[in-house]
Design a protein around this motif. Structure first.
Motif, PDB file in Angstrom:
ATOM      1  N   GLY A  18     -13.891 -12.466 -40.990  1.00  0.00           N
ATOM      2  CA  GLY A  18     -14.804 -12.841 -39.919  1.00  0.00           C
ATOM      3  C   GLY A  18     -14.660 -11.935 -38.706  1.00  0.00           C
ATOM      4  N   SER A  19     -13.407 -11.655 -38.318  1.00  0.00           N
ATOM      5  CA  SER A  19     -13.173 -10.763 -37.177  1.00  0.00           C
ATOM      6  C   SER A  19     -13.705  -9.367 -37.464  1.00  0.00           C
ATOM      7  CB  SER A  19     -11.680 -10.683 -36.863  1.00  0.00           C
ATOM      8  OG  SER A  19     -11.187 -11.913 -36.397  1.00  0.00           O
ATOM      9  N   MET A  20     -13.496  -8.898 -38.680  1.00  0.00           N
ATOM     10  CA  MET A  20     -13.922  -7.550 -39.029  1.00  0.00           C
ATOM     11  C   MET A  20     -15.426  -7.377 -38.844  1.00  0.00           C
ATOM     12  SD  MET A  20     -13.510  -5.574 -42.696  1.00  0.00           S
ATOM     13  CE  MET A  20     -14.727  -6.615 -43.524  1.00  0.00           C
ATOM     14  N   TRP A  21     -16.203  -8.312 -39.389  1.00  0.00           N
ATOM     15  CA  TRP A  21     -17.660  -8.168 -39.307  1.00  0.00           C
ATOM     16  C   TRP A  21     -18.180  -8.456 -37.906  1.00  0.00           C
ATOM     17  CZ3 TRP A  21     -19.681  -5.109 -42.431  1.00  0.00           C
ATOM     18  CH2 TRP A  21     -19.296  -5.048 -43.770  1.00  0.00           C
ATOM     19  N   LEU A  22     -17.612  -9.430 -37.213  1.00  0.00           N
ATOM     20  CA  LEU A  22     -18.056  -9.708 -35.847  1.00  0.00           C
ATOM     21  C   LEU A  22     -17.705  -8.558 -34.911  1.00  0.00           C
ATOM     22  CD1 LEU A  22     -17.144 -13.488 -35.570  1.00  0.00           C
ATOM     23  CD2 LEU A  22     -19.449 -12.519 -35.527  1.00  0.00           C
ATOM     24  N   ASN A  23     -16.551  -7.942 -35.122  1.00  0.00           N
ATOM     25  CA  ASN A  23     -16.100  -6.901 -34.212  1.00  0.00           C
ATOM     26  C   ASN A  23     -16.760  -5.549 -34.457  1.00  0.00           C
ATOM     27  OD1 ASN A  23     -14.516  -8.544 -32.660  1.00  0.00           O
ATOM     28  ND2 ASN A  23     -12.610  -8.087 -33.744  1.00  0.00           N
ATOM     29  N   VAL A  24     -17.548  -5.429 -35.527  1.00  0.00           N
ATOM     30  CA  VAL A  24     -18.361  -4.223 -35.700  1.00  0.00           C
ATOM     31  C   VAL A  24     -19.250  -4.012 -34.481  1.00  0.00           C
ATOM     32  CG1 VAL A  24     -20.320  -3.276 -36.984  1.00  0.00           C
ATOM     33  CG2 VAL A  24     -18.348  -4.154 -38.216  1.00  0.00           C
ATOM     34  N   ASP A  25     -19.713  -5.113 -33.896  1.00  0.00           N
ATOM     35  CA  ASP A  25     -20.606  -5.044 -32.740  1.00  0.00           C
ATOM     36  C   ASP A  25     -19.983  -5.659 -31.496  1.00  0.00           C
ATOM     37  OD1 ASP A  25     -22.833  -3.755 -33.973  1.00  0.00           O
ATOM     38  OD2 ASP A  25     -23.237  -5.608 -35.036  1.00  0.00           O
ATOM     39  N   ALA A  26     -18.662  -5.707 -31.436  1.00  0.00           N
ATOM     40  CA  ALA A  26     -18.009  -6.249 -30.252  1.00  0.00           C
ATOM     41  C   ALA A  26     -18.379  -5.415 -29.026  1.00  0.00           C
ATOM     42  CB  ALA A  26     -16.498  -6.260 -30.438  1.00  0.00           C
ATOM     43  N   PRO A  27     -18.641  -6.057 -27.894  1.00  0.00           N
ATOM     44  CA  PRO A  27     -19.063  -5.298 -26.706  1.00  0.00           C
ATOM     45  C   PRO A  27     -17.954  -4.485 -26.059  1.00  0.00           C
ATOM     46  CG  PRO A  27     -18.835  -7.625 -26.181  1.00  0.00           C
ATOM     47  CD  PRO A  27     -18.676  -7.507 -27.668  1.00  0.00           C
ATOM     48  N   SER A  28     -16.694  -4.802 -26.406  1.00  0.00           N
ATOM     49  CA  SER A  28     -15.588  -4.070 -25.793  1.00  0.00           C
ATOM     50  C   SER A  28     -14.338  -4.256 -26.636  1.00  0.00           C
ATOM     51  CB  SER A  28     -15.310  -4.594 -24.378  1.00  0.00           C
ATOM     52  OG  SER A  28     -14.826  -5.931 -24.444  1.00  0.00           O
ATOM     53  N   LEU A  29     -13.344  -3.406 -26.396  1.00  0.00           N
ATOM     54  CA  LEU A  29     -12.045  -3.548 -27.051  1.00  0.00           C
ATOM     55  C   LEU A  29     -11.423  -4.889 -26.696  1.00  0.00           C
ATOM     56  CD1 LEU A  29      -9.656  -2.441 -28.676  1.00  0.00           C
ATOM     57  CD2 LEU A  29      -8.868  -1.292 -26.579  1.00  0.00           C
ATOM     58  N   GLU A  30     -11.566  -5.290 -25.433  1.00  0.00           N
ATOM     59  CA  GLU A  30     -10.984  -6.562 -24.989  1.00  0.00           C
ATOM     60  C   GLU A  30     -11.586  -7.737 -25.762  1.00  0.00           C
ATOM     61  OE1 GLU A  30     -10.420  -3.579 -21.805  1.00  0.00           O
ATOM     62  OE2 GLU A  30     -12.130  -4.200 -23.012  1.00  0.00           O
ATOM     63  N   ALA A  31     -12.902  -7.695 -25.982  1.00  0.00           N
ATOM     64  CA  ALA A  31     -13.561  -8.769 -26.717  1.00  0.00           C
ATOM     65  C   ALA A  31     -13.079  -8.817 -28.162  1.00  0.00           C
ATOM     66  CB  ALA A  31     -15.078  -8.582 -26.673  1.00  0.00           C
ATOM     67  N   ALA A  32     -12.891  -7.638 -28.764  1.00  0.00           N
ATOM     68  CA  ALA A  32     -12.403  -7.586 -30.140  1.00  0.00           C
ATOM     69  C   ALA A  32     -10.990  -8.152 -30.242  1.00  0.00           C
ATOM     70  CB  ALA A  32     -12.432  -6.149 -30.653  1.00  0.00           C
ATOM     71  N   ILE A  33     -10.143  -7.802 -29.279  1.00  0.00           N
ATOM     72  CA  ILE A  33      -8.769  -8.311 -29.287  1.00  0.00           C
ATOM     73  C   ILE A  33      -8.746  -9.819 -29.086  1.00  0.00           C
ATOM     74  CG2 ILE A  33      -6.591  -8.291 -28.004  1.00  0.00           C
ATOM     75  CD1 ILE A  33      -7.076  -5.272 -27.558  1.00  0.00           C
ATOM     76  N   GLU A  34      -9.608 -10.331 -28.222  1.00  0.00           N
ATOM     77  CA  GLU A  34      -9.677 -11.778 -28.012  1.00  0.00           C
ATOM     78  C   GLU A  34     -10.072 -12.494 -29.300  1.00  0.00           C
ATOM     79  OE1 GLU A  34      -9.467 -15.509 -26.293  1.00  0.00           O
ATOM     80  OE2 GLU A  34      -8.647 -13.570 -25.621  1.00  0.00           O
ATOM     81  N   MET A  35     -11.030 -11.925 -30.040  1.00  0.00           N
ATOM     82  CA  MET A  35     -11.427 -12.510 -31.326  1.00  0.00           C
ATOM     83  C   MET A  35     -10.239 -12.519 -32.285  1.00  0.00           C
ATOM     84  SD  MET A  35     -13.736 -13.793 -33.368  1.00  0.00           S
ATOM     85  CE  MET A  35     -15.262 -13.485 -32.480  1.00  0.00           C
ATOM     86  N   GLU A  36      -9.510 -11.421 -32.350  1.00  0.00           N
ATOM     87  CA  GLU A  36      -8.345 -11.342 -33.232  1.00  0.00           C
ATOM     88  C   GLU A  36      -7.272 -12.348 -32.816  1.00  0.00           C
ATOM     89  OE1 GLU A  36      -8.622  -6.577 -34.348  1.00  0.00           O
ATOM     90  OE2 GLU A  36      -7.185  -7.281 -32.849  1.00  0.00           O
ATOM     91  N   ASN A  37      -7.039 -12.481 -31.506  1.00  0.00           N
ATOM     92  CA  ASN A  37      -6.002 -13.404 -31.038  1.00  0.00           C
ATOM     93  C   ASN A  37      -6.303 -14.844 -31.435  1.00  0.00           C
ATOM     94  OD1 ASN A  37      -4.647 -11.270 -29.904  1.00  0.00           O
ATOM     95  ND2 ASN A  37      -5.302 -11.669 -27.802  1.00  0.00           N
ATOM     96  N   ARG A  38      -7.564 -15.224 -31.324  1.00  0.00           N
ATOM     97  CA  ARG A  38      -7.943 -16.588 -31.721  1.00  0.00           C
ATOM     98  C   ARG A  38      -7.762 -16.795 -33.218  1.00  0.00           C
ATOM     99  NH1 ARG A  38     -13.105 -18.259 -27.885  1.00  0.00           N
ATOM    100  NH2 ARG A  38     -12.216 -17.449 -25.942  1.00  0.00           N
ATOM    101  N   ALA A  39      -8.090 -15.757 -33.988  1.00  0.00           N
ATOM    102  CA  ALA A  39      -7.924 -15.848 -35.433  1.00  0.00           C
ATOM    103  C   ALA A  39      -6.446 -15.961 -35.809  1.00  0.00           C
ATOM    104  CB  ALA A  39      -8.551 -14.627 -36.111  1.00  0.00           C
ATOM    105  N   ILE A  40      -5.617 -15.195 -35.107  1.00  0.00           N
ATOM    106  CA  ILE A  40      -4.171 -15.243 -35.368  1.00  0.00           C
ATOM    107  C   ILE A  40      -3.617 -16.637 -35.100  1.00  0.00           C
ATOM    108  CG2 ILE A  40      -1.921 -14.429 -34.516  1.00  0.00           C
ATOM    109  CD1 ILE A  40      -3.364 -11.705 -34.006  1.00  0.00           C
TER     110      ILE A  40
END
Length: 267
Positions: free
Chosen positions: A218-240
């Protein structure tokens, strides 16, 4: 029984096989609907850990069956051409979206030609491997444009804009070895090894916890279009946080230390 076969070659693996080999597995309207139904059912099937999508016979999928597709039973009678086509394409467009939305990783095993609608279906998998004889053919221009079913979204993200432009605007066919070289697929393999390699890949995936796989995908596909590195990391942190709070995640860590295969329970 429809024209898509579902079986379980090994525990945890759901294999979907397009099964119209005499027609090179060209797709009928009934098959589009059937594939959507299979994907929606798999999404909530706890026993399915990984999905393999392939074709019977000497082709993966020759695209839409222009001679014997039948009628789309989800479209009302009496609609105008534009209204009819809008409803048809809405159903077809569900297929790659559902493949991305599945919590289970999807592996596409491409045998022989894949053309037209089969092309974006192959690209929508999380990982695609192909037999060396496999051939990817952009036949969309025969229907009036060079894209459909998310092809113009997926291809540039796999191969880059310049190469995607060439493949979309010229309709040049791509053989499996080139497809692997340019990153369009994961790799190509010998013909006789295709399904074995797909199953090996599935086994390598399934040593990880189901929820860990689901949130990572889920993180991989959502983060393809993440607006920023910070947003991608936040998505990963929640998944973790979600994954590490489960018993299956603890079992994965314990099994790794004890050098054994994990026994996941869905807890």
């Amino acid at each position: 029984m429809g024209d898509i076969l579902r079986d379980t070659p090994v525990e945890g693996v759901c294999r979907l096989t397009l099964n119209r080999p005499d027609a090179l597995n060209s797709l009928t309207f009934a098959m589009y609907a059937e594939l959507v139904d299979h994907l929606e059912a798999i999404r909530y099937d706890h026993d399915v850990r990984t999905v393999i999508l392939t074709g019977a016979g000497r082709a993966f999928c020759a695209g839409h069956d222009i001679r014997g597709a039948g009628k789309p039973d989800w479209v009302a009678e009496g609609l105008g051409k534009a209204q009819f086509q809008q409803r048809v394409m809405a159903k077809l467009g569900q297929i790659p979206v559902l493949m991305h939305a599945l919590p289970q990783p999807v592996i596409c095993a491409v045998n022989g030609v894949t053309a037209g609608a089969g092309y974006p279906i192959a690209l929508a998998a999380d990982m695609t491997i192909a037999a060396r004889s496999a051939k990817f053919v952009n036949a969309f221009h025969n229907a009036g444009t060079g894209h459909e079913m998310g092809f113009s979204y997926m291809l540039p993200r796999l191969v880059g804009m310049q190469r995607a432009a060439e493949l979309m605007l010229t309709s040049r066919a791509v053989m499996a070895e080139e497809a692997a070289q340019i990153g369009m697929i994961l790799r190509c393999v010998d013909e006789e090894a295709l399904m074995d390699e797909a199953l090996k890949l599935a086994e390598a995936v399934m040593v990880n916890s189901p929820i860990g796989l689901a949130v990572t995908k889920g993180s991989m596909w959502l983060n393809v279009d993440a607006p920023s590195l910070e947003a991608a990391i936040e998505m990963e942190n929640r998944a973790i946080f979600m994954s590490q709070s489960t018993a299956d995640s603890a079992e994965k860590r314990k099994a790794f230390i004890e050098k054994r295969r994990p026994d996941f329970t869905g807890q």
